[in-house]
Scaffold this active site. Sequence first.
Site, mmCIF file in Angstrom:
data_model
loop_
_atom_site.group_PDB
_atom_site.id
_atom_site.type_symbol
_atom_site.label_atom_id
_atom_site.label_comp_id
_atom_site.label_asym_id
_atom_site.label_seq_id
_atom_site.Cartn_x
_atom_site.Cartn_y
_atom_site.Cartn_z
ATOM 1 N N GLY A 142 0.852 -1.194 0.000
ATOM 2 C CA GLY A 142 0.000 0.000 0.000
ATOM 3 C C GLY A 142 0.875 1.227 0.000
ATOM 4 N N GLU A 143 0.641 2.114 0.921
ATOM 5 C CA GLU A 143 1.435 3.336 1.068
ATOM 6 C C GLU A 143 1.437 4.204 -0.178
ATOM 7 O OE1 GLU A 143 3.359 0.204 2.047
ATOM 8 O OE2 GLU A 143 1.996 0.493 3.726
#
Length: 210
Positions: free
Chosen positions: A177-178
Amino acid sequence: MAALTREETVAAIEVGIEVAGKLIDTGAGILVTGDMGIANTTPAAALIAAFTGSDPALVTGRGTGIPDEMLAHKTAVIRAALALHQPDPADPIGVLAAVGGCEHAALTGFILAAAARRVPVILDGVIALSAALAAAALDPDATGAMIAGHRSVEPGASVALAALALDPMVDLGLRLGEGTGALLAVPTVAAAVRVLHDVATFDSAGVSEK
């Protein structure tokens, strides 16, 4: 017990609205979503199941790579939470409060603010997509500002993309993610804008119909 109170949920949404507003006010022409957390694929899957009516088994993935036994437990926890709270997709705030998290609510506000300001927002993986479902439930027109950055390997991501009628820009089997997948899509989106604005049409270039 619900994950959040309605007041906490609204406050988190307002944080997302504020952050997006500040970015736009300082010149951002496109916004990118992302998240940083552990175990937040569980509430994301619960949100996707609640908003789409999907069975938890179809939207729950391995997250950081959990084994079969933990995946079965994760799915059972989500199923139990949905059975306990009976979240109503017609009440998006209630759904976020019952089975979401502050990050999901903040991303919901972030997306809503982008749409309200007519600024495109690139969605990252399953966390952002679960928030996008909440944003679309609150304002169906918000989907007009959404761009799907990539297709996460989390099964809930594909379910959410289908529900939002969005085609991902890239499909690279990403699990992180991120904001990583969304960032990979930024150059493609920028190139598309340049093409629309700068590349000549047949008419403007004087190309014969023949």
